[in-house]
Design an enzyme around this catalytic site. Structure first.
Site, PDB file in Angstrom:
ATOM      1  N   ASP A  13       0.845  -1.179  -0.157  1.00  0.00           N
ATOM      2  CA  ASP A  13      -0.148   0.082  -0.140  1.00  0.00           C
ATOM      3  C   ASP A  13       0.871   1.352   0.037  1.00  0.00           C
ATOM      4  O   ASP A  13       0.385   2.434   0.347  1.00  0.00           O
ATOM      5  CB  ASP A  13      -1.038   0.042   1.310  1.00  0.00           C
ATOM      6  CG  ASP A  13      -1.940  -1.108   1.242  1.00  0.00           C
ATOM      7  OD1 ASP A  13      -2.126  -1.465   0.135  1.00  0.00           O
ATOM      8  OD2 ASP A  13      -2.255  -1.576   2.331  1.00  0.00           O
ATOM      9  N   LYS A  16       1.812   2.226  -5.134  1.00  0.00           N
ATOM     10  CA  LYS A  16       2.625   1.671  -6.365  1.00  0.00           C
ATOM     11  C   LYS A  16       1.631   1.889  -7.480  1.00  0.00           C
ATOM     12  O   LYS A  16       1.975   2.148  -8.577  1.00  0.00           O
ATOM     13  CB  LYS A  16       2.750   0.193  -6.072  1.00  0.00           C
ATOM     14  CG  LYS A  16       3.702  -0.140  -5.024  1.00  0.00           C
ATOM     15  CD  LYS A  16       3.683  -1.819  -4.860  1.00  0.00           C
ATOM     16  CE  LYS A  16       2.669  -2.519  -4.379  1.00  0.00           C
ATOM     17  NZ  LYS A  16       2.141  -2.159  -2.916  1.00  0.00           N
ATOM     18  N   ASN A  38      -5.062 -10.362  -3.536  1.00  0.00           N
ATOM     19  CA  ASN A  38      -4.679  -9.769  -2.424  1.00  0.00           C
ATOM     20  C   ASN A  38      -4.415  -8.022  -2.525  1.00  0.00           C
ATOM     21  O   ASN A  38      -4.526  -7.444  -1.537  1.00  0.00           O
ATOM     22  CB  ASN A  38      -3.860 -10.408  -1.523  1.00  0.00           C
ATOM     23  CG  ASN A  38      -2.484 -10.950  -2.355  1.00  0.00           C
ATOM     24  OD1 ASN A  38      -2.403 -10.565  -3.681  1.00  0.00           O
ATOM     25  ND2 ASN A  38      -1.430 -11.188  -1.460  1.00  0.00           N
ATOM     26  N   GLY A  40      -4.417  -4.495  -3.740  1.00  0.00           N
ATOM     27  CA  GLY A  40      -5.485  -3.381  -4.138  1.00  0.00           C
ATOM     28  C   GLY A  40      -4.800  -1.934  -4.168  1.00  0.00           C
ATOM     29  O   GLY A  40      -4.180  -1.572  -3.528  1.00  0.00           O
ATOM     30  N   HIS A  41      -4.863  -1.742  -5.565  1.00  0.00           N
ATOM     31  CA  HIS A  41      -4.059  -0.569  -6.051  1.00  0.00           C
ATOM     32  C   HIS A  41      -5.091   0.476  -6.458  1.00  0.00           C
ATOM     33  O   HIS A  41      -5.914   0.234  -7.029  1.00  0.00           O
ATOM     34  CB  HIS A  41      -3.062  -0.853  -7.265  1.00  0.00           C
ATOM     35  CG  HIS A  41      -2.156  -2.151  -6.907  1.00  0.00           C
ATOM     36  ND1 HIS A  41      -1.287  -2.516  -7.803  1.00  0.00           N
ATOM     37  CD2 HIS A  41      -1.587  -2.459  -5.737  1.00  0.00           C
ATOM     38  CE1 HIS A  41      -0.544  -3.433  -7.137  1.00  0.00           C
ATOM     39  NE2 HIS A  41      -0.772  -3.377  -6.048  1.00  0.00           N
ATOM     40  N   GLN A 224       2.214  -5.772  -3.379  1.00  0.00           N
ATOM     41  CA  GLN A 224       2.565  -6.124  -1.820  1.00  0.00           C
ATOM     42  C   GLN A 224       3.756  -5.160  -1.688  1.00  0.00           C
ATOM     43  O   GLN A 224       4.061  -4.301  -2.615  1.00  0.00           O
ATOM     44  CB  GLN A 224       2.816  -7.501  -1.346  1.00  0.00           C
ATOM     45  CG  GLN A 224       1.482  -8.531  -1.346  1.00  0.00           C
ATOM     46  CD  GLN A 224       0.795  -8.816  -2.741  1.00  0.00           C
ATOM     47  OE1 GLN A 224       1.543  -9.361  -3.412  1.00  0.00           O
ATOM     48  NE2 GLN A 224      -0.526  -8.630  -3.150  1.00  0.00           N
ATOM     49  N   ALA A 298      -7.845  -0.941   0.557  1.00  0.00           N
ATOM     50  CA  ALA A 298      -8.436  -1.068  -0.833  1.00  0.00           C
ATOM     51  C   ALA A 298      -9.000  -2.295  -0.870  1.00  0.00           C
ATOM     52  O   ALA A 298     -10.004  -2.434  -1.666  1.00  0.00           O
ATOM     53  CB  ALA A 298      -7.646  -0.672  -1.862  1.00  0.00           C
TER      54      ALA A 298
HETATM   55  P1  GDP Z   1      -0.725   0.444  -3.535  1.00  0.00           P
HETATM   56  O1  GDP Z   1      -1.224  -1.035  -2.925  1.00  0.00           O
HETATM   57  O2  GDP Z   1       0.725   0.380  -3.244  1.00  0.00           O
HETATM   58  O3  GDP Z   1      -1.059   0.745  -5.108  1.00  0.00           O
HETATM   59  O4  GDP Z   1      -1.305   1.363  -2.630  1.00  0.00           O
HETATM   60  P2  GDP Z   1      -2.801   1.653  -2.093  1.00  0.00           P
HETATM   61  O5  GDP Z   1      -3.582   2.175  -3.355  1.00  0.00           O
HETATM   62  O6  GDP Z   1      -3.364   0.547  -1.548  1.00  0.00           O
HETATM   63  O7  GDP Z   1      -2.635   2.415  -1.065  1.00  0.00           O
HETATM   64  C1  GDP Z   1      -2.184   3.919  -1.363  1.00  0.00           C
HETATM   65  C2  GDP Z   1      -3.070   5.132  -0.767  1.00  0.00           C
HETATM   66  O8  GDP Z   1      -2.621   6.088  -0.731  1.00  0.00           O
HETATM   67  C3  GDP Z   1      -4.488   4.838  -1.833  1.00  0.00           C
HETATM   68  O9  GDP Z   1      -5.622   5.495  -1.169  1.00  0.00           O
HETATM   69  C4  GDP Z   1      -3.907   6.104  -2.724  1.00  0.00           C
HETATM   70  O10 GDP Z   1      -4.996   6.764  -3.494  1.00  0.00           O
HETATM   71  C5  GDP Z   1      -3.270   6.892  -1.920  1.00  0.00           C
HETATM   72  N1  GDP Z   1      -2.200   7.714  -2.423  1.00  0.00           N
HETATM   73  C6  GDP Z   1      -1.065   7.526  -3.250  1.00  0.00           C
HETATM   74  N2  GDP Z   1      -0.127   8.502  -3.377  1.00  0.00           N
HETATM   75  C7  GDP Z   1      -0.596   9.417  -2.614  1.00  0.00           C
HETATM   76  C8  GDP Z   1      -0.174  10.775  -2.150  1.00  0.00           C
HETATM   77  O11 GDP Z   1       0.760  11.011  -2.532  1.00  0.00           O
HETATM   78  N3  GDP Z   1      -0.997  11.419  -1.525  1.00  0.00           N
HETATM   79  C9  GDP Z   1      -2.177  10.800  -0.848  1.00  0.00           C
HETATM   80  N4  GDP Z   1      -2.903  11.815  -0.016  1.00  0.00           N
HETATM   81  N5  GDP Z   1      -2.705   9.905  -1.187  1.00  0.00           N
HETATM   82  C10 GDP Z   1      -1.819   9.167  -1.949  1.00  0.00           C
HETATM   83  P1  IMO Z   2      -0.883  -4.230  -2.289  1.00  0.00           P
HETATM   84  O1  IMO Z   2      -0.360  -4.918  -3.525  1.00  0.00           O
HETATM   85  C1  IMO Z   2      -0.934  -4.380   1.921  1.00  0.00           C
HETATM   86  C2  IMO Z   2      -0.791  -8.611   3.771  1.00  0.00           C
HETATM   87  C3  IMO Z   2      -2.153  -9.013   4.623  1.00  0.00           C
HETATM   88  C4  IMO Z   2      -1.388  -9.857   5.402  1.00  0.00           C
HETATM   89  C5  IMO Z   2      -0.350 -10.604   4.718  1.00  0.00           C
HETATM   90  C6  IMO Z   2      -0.750 -12.010   4.059  1.00  0.00           C
HETATM   91  O2  IMO Z   2      -2.080  -3.351  -2.314  1.00  0.00           O
HETATM   92  O3  IMO Z   2       0.322  -3.579  -1.604  1.00  0.00           O
HETATM   93  P2  IMO Z   2      -2.304 -12.814   2.276  1.00  0.00           P
HETATM   94  O4  IMO Z   2      -3.572 -12.436   1.838  1.00  0.00           O
HETATM   95  O5  IMO Z   2      -1.460 -12.179   1.018  1.00  0.00           O
HETATM   96  O6  IMO Z   2      -1.844 -14.250   2.302  1.00  0.00           O
HETATM   97  O7  IMO Z   2      -1.845 -11.541   3.265  1.00  0.00           O
HETATM   98  O8  IMO Z   2       0.014  -9.788   3.710  1.00  0.00           O
HETATM   99  N1  IMO Z   2      -1.116  -8.118   2.370  1.00  0.00           N
HETATM  100  C7  IMO Z   2      -1.006  -6.862   1.907  1.00  0.00           C
HETATM  101  N2  IMO Z   2      -0.826  -5.585   2.751  1.00  0.00           N
HETATM  102  N3  IMO Z   2      -1.083  -4.496   0.868  1.00  0.00           N
HETATM  103  C8  IMO Z   2      -1.208  -5.668  -0.092  1.00  0.00           C
HETATM  104  O9  IMO Z   2      -0.997  -5.561  -1.552  1.00  0.00           O
HETATM  105  C9  IMO Z   2      -1.343  -6.774   0.443  1.00  0.00           C
HETATM  106  N4  IMO Z   2      -1.240  -7.906   0.020  1.00  0.00           N
HETATM  107  C10 IMO Z   2      -1.334  -8.867   1.271  1.00  0.00           C
HETATM  108  O10 IMO Z   2      -2.836  -8.021   5.121  1.00  0.00           O
HETATM  109  O11 IMO Z   2      -0.692  -9.158   6.547  1.00  0.00           O
HETATM  110 MG    MG Z   3      -2.733  -1.551  -1.570  1.00  0.00          MG
END
Ligand code: GDP
Ligand code: IMO
Ligand code: MG
Length: 424
Positions: A13, A16, A38, A40-41, A224, A298
């Site tokens: 999270d 990416k 798993n 969520g982007h 991840q 997400a």
């Molecule tokens: P990922 O799994 O690495 O793609 O990240 P996620 O999308 O799960 O979580 C990142 C969260 O931060 C999401 O809600 C994005 O919309 C938000 N986000 C990403 N970059 C920024 C930033 O620079 N500022 C803010 N405020 N939110 C951001």
């Molecule tokens: P993105 O791509 C954050 C965490 C789960 C748990 C551990 C194992 O959005 O960054 P799993 O379901 O993979 O067996 O869970 O990994 N986890 C994540 N945490 N972002 C993710 O993906 C994750 N994918 C798995 O919360 O701790």
């Molecule tokens: Mg994510």
């Protein structure tokens, strides 16, 4: 643009998806190589919020090609739902722009049930998985009894292949006191899904390597983060794939020799969702970010645990991934703070250390050694040029880069595509 791997440097999270979306403009193909639904982007583009689980974030760019590589574990039912949702948001998805590796393994409904049953069995030591069947799918793959995307090609054979596996896994579910899956229902669901997914199936190893030979630019979208890596993460509180840069090569069939660059993505602070050690976890930071409506997962909607930036983890992840550059996201999350801390070392049993120790008890005994920086106390979200950052923000970023061991090339100051600054 060069062939670039994007990896998370923390516990997932990191943002990416947003960084991949930003860099897709200058790429031709975007490929996922590990993980499954798993992930969520979140990507915000043109005011619309999109959440990608299995489909590369590049799909939001109509003229780009997307690949779900061999190292990904694919839930066919989840994938169809994701396609449907994206289409309802106006995203074009066809066999022309979304290819699925015939070598990728399939996550079946019984894997999701097993994931929950195995978590229940772990009791207080539960990993806090996403419940998406990831561990059981990779376990079947490594045990050499998995079903692969290529098996979706022949419906009659598929029925037989699902039936014996479902019966086998039902034994475990039953003995754990969990509801068994309905084998006929699973067969019917997957045979129907196979029909819809078949046009997307391809040898993506050949596709990617031919694209590279033609001079196309490939962006590898990590899922991840480095500390969820099965080898390098905080085992056993990890996911079941190699989330670090090497995983992009094995999970796509592209040689490391074809990779030009690795960009690590990290938040300006640290978050983690699920169980496991977290040295810089801080309740006040968690409360502050949650009160701003931020840091909810997400995929599962769970509140993420939050804390100060951990430069011990960052530095080690930069090493393991061989990062040329880092992208720092969510810098704006620190806008309101008087003081900002960075953990520059750990104190373990009275001794200062600079690398994360291998065991959970040791990690739990580590105390953060902080340095304190003055906050910039300014809303950064409207900035359009990194040169206009307040001096205190520049100081924080320079120190972060020094501790991490890589230069900061991109900055996130808000969730929208345009809230991305290039740092010269
Ligand atoms: P990922 O799994 O690495 O793609 O990240 P996620 O999308 O799960 O979580 C990142 C969260 O931060 C999401 O809600 C994005 O919309 C938000 N986000 C990403 N970059 C920024 C930033 O620079 N500022 C803010 N405020 N939110 C951001
Ligand atoms: P993105 O791509 C954050 C965490 C789960 C748990 C551990 C194992 O959005 O960054 P799993 O379901 O993979 O067996 O869970 O990994 N986890 C994540 N945490 N972002 C993710 O993906 C994750 N994918 C798995 O919360 O701790
Ligand atoms: Mg994510």
């Amino acid at each position: 643009m060069s062939n670039t791997i994007i990896v998370g440097l923390q516990w997932g999270d990191e943002g990416k998806g947003k960084i991949v979306d930003y860099l897709t403009e200058r790429s031709d193909v975007v490929a996922r190589a590990q993980g499954g639904s798993n992930a969520g982007h979140t990507v915000i583009s043109g005011g619309t919020k999109y959440i990608l689980h299995l489909i590369p974030s590049g799909i939001l760019w109509p003229e780009k090609k997307c690949v779900i590589g061999n190292g990904v574990v694919i839930d066919p039912l989840g994938l169809l739902k994701e396609m449907e949702k994206l289409r309802s948001q106006g995203v074009h998805i066809s066999p022309e722009n979304l290819l699925i590796s015939e070598h990728a393994h399939l996550t079946m409904p019984y894997h999701c049930s097993l994931d929950k049953a195995r978590e229940a069995r772990r009791g207080v030591n539960a990993i806090g998985t996403t419940g998406r069947g990831i561990g059981p799918t990779y376990a079947d793959k490594i045990e050499r009894q998995g079903l692969r995307v290529t098996d979706l090609r022949d419906p009659d054979k598929l029925t037989h292949e699902i039936t014996w596996r479902a019966a086998l896994h039902n034994q475990e579910l039953e003995s754990a006191g969990f509801e068994k899956v309905n084998v006929e229902e699973v067969v019917a669901q997957i045979v129907a899904a196979a029909e819809l997914l078949r046009p997307h199936i391809a040898n993506t190893v050949v596709y990617l390597n031919e694209a590279l030979a033609e001079g196309k630019m490939v962006l590898f979208e990590g899922a991840q983060g480095s500390y969820l890596d099965i080898d390098h993460g905080t085992y056993p509180f990890v996911t079941s794939s190699n989330t670090t840069a090497g995983g992009a090569c094995t999970g796509s069939g592209v040689s490391p020799r074809k990779i030009d660059k690795v960009i690590g993505v990290a938040k300006a602070y640290t978050t983690r969702v699920g169980g496991g050690p977290f040295v810089t976890e801080n309740e006040a930071i968690s409360d502050m970010l949650h009160n701003m409506g931020r840091e909810y997962g997400a995929t599962t909607g769970r509140a993420r645990r939050c804390g100060w930036l951990d430069a011990v983890l960052l530095n080690y992840a930069v090493m393991v991934n061989g990062c040329d550059e880092i992208a720092i996201t969510n810098l704006d999350g620190l806008d309101g703070l008087d003081e900002i801390k960075i953990c520059r070392a750990y104190l373990l049993d009275g001794k200062e250390i600079n690398h994360p120790p291998a065991t959970i008890p040791e990690l739990e005994r580590c105390e953060p050694v902080y340095e304190t920086h003055q906050g910039w106390k300014q809303d950064l979200s409207g900035l359009t040029n990194a040169a206009d950052l307040p001096p205190l923000a520049k100081t924080y970023l320079n120190r972060l880069a020094e501790l991490a061991g890589a230069r900061v090339s991109l900055l996130g100051i808000g969730p929208a595509r345009e809230q991305t600054l290039v740092v010269d």
